[in-house]
Enzyme design. Structure first.
Site, short mmCIF file in Angstrom:
data_model
loop_
_atom_site.label_atom_id
_atom_site.label_comp_id
_atom_site.label_asym_id
_atom_site.label_seq_id
_atom_site.Cartn_x
_atom_site.Cartn_y
_atom_site.Cartn_z
N GLU A 73 0.85 -1.20 0.00
CA GLU A 73 0.00 0.00 0.00
C GLU A 73 0.88 1.25 0.00
O GLU A 73 0.62 2.21 -0.71
CB GLU A 73 -0.90 0.01 1.24
CG GLU A 73 -1.76 1.24 1.35
CD GLU A 73 -2.57 1.29 2.63
OE1 GLU A 73 -3.39 2.22 2.74
OE2 GLU A 73 -2.40 0.44 3.51
N HIS A 74 1.91 1.24 0.84
CA HIS A 74 2.88 2.32 0.91
C HIS A 74 4.26 1.72 0.70
O HIS A 74 4.60 0.72 1.32
CB HIS A 74 2.87 3.02 2.26
CG HIS A 74 1.56 3.63 2.62
ND1 HIS A 74 1.03 4.70 1.94
CD2 HIS A 74 0.67 3.33 3.60
CE1 HIS A 74 -0.14 5.02 2.49
NE2 HIS A 74 -0.38 4.20 3.48
#
Length: 115
Positions: A73-74
């Site tokens: 996601e990150h």
């Protein structure tokens, strides 16, 4: 700090540290433990760290293959020539470049530079 900021999201969070230089692992683990002791959401982060992993590779190309397969996601790229490396990322929610990129702010506001 970035690892812990993701770990404190919730007890079911997973943090993945991808290393090419395994010799850095002990200093990272030491710093992680020191910062964990003063973290307000220490119990949550500790539980999340149980779900988390360190993965080491011998070269950047293999590490990038893993990252693209994992699709974080990150993603924080702490590498030399991070802009060139970022061009090789095809599966990540947000990509942050360099040691001083404000990844924690990405949870609240990001700007998409889509191609």
């Amino acid at each position: 700090a970035d690892l812990l900021s993701q770990a404190e999201h919730g007890p079911d969070s997973q943090v993945m540290l991808v290393l090419i230089d395994a010799s850095k692992l002990s200093s990272i683990q030491k710093e992680l433990q020191e910062q964990l002791t003063i973290l307000p959401r220490q119990a949550v982060a500790e539980k999340a760290l149980q779900n988390s992993r360190v993965v080491t590779f011998t070269n950047q190309a293999t590490a990038l293959e893993f990252v693209n397969e994992y699709a974080p996601e990150h993603l924080i790229l702490m590498v030399q020539k991070e802009e060139l490396v970022a061009d090789q990322i095809i599966n990540a929610g947000s990509v942050f470049l360099g040691n001083y990129s404000p990844e924690a702010a990405g949870d609240y506001a990001s700007r998409c530079f889509c191609r």
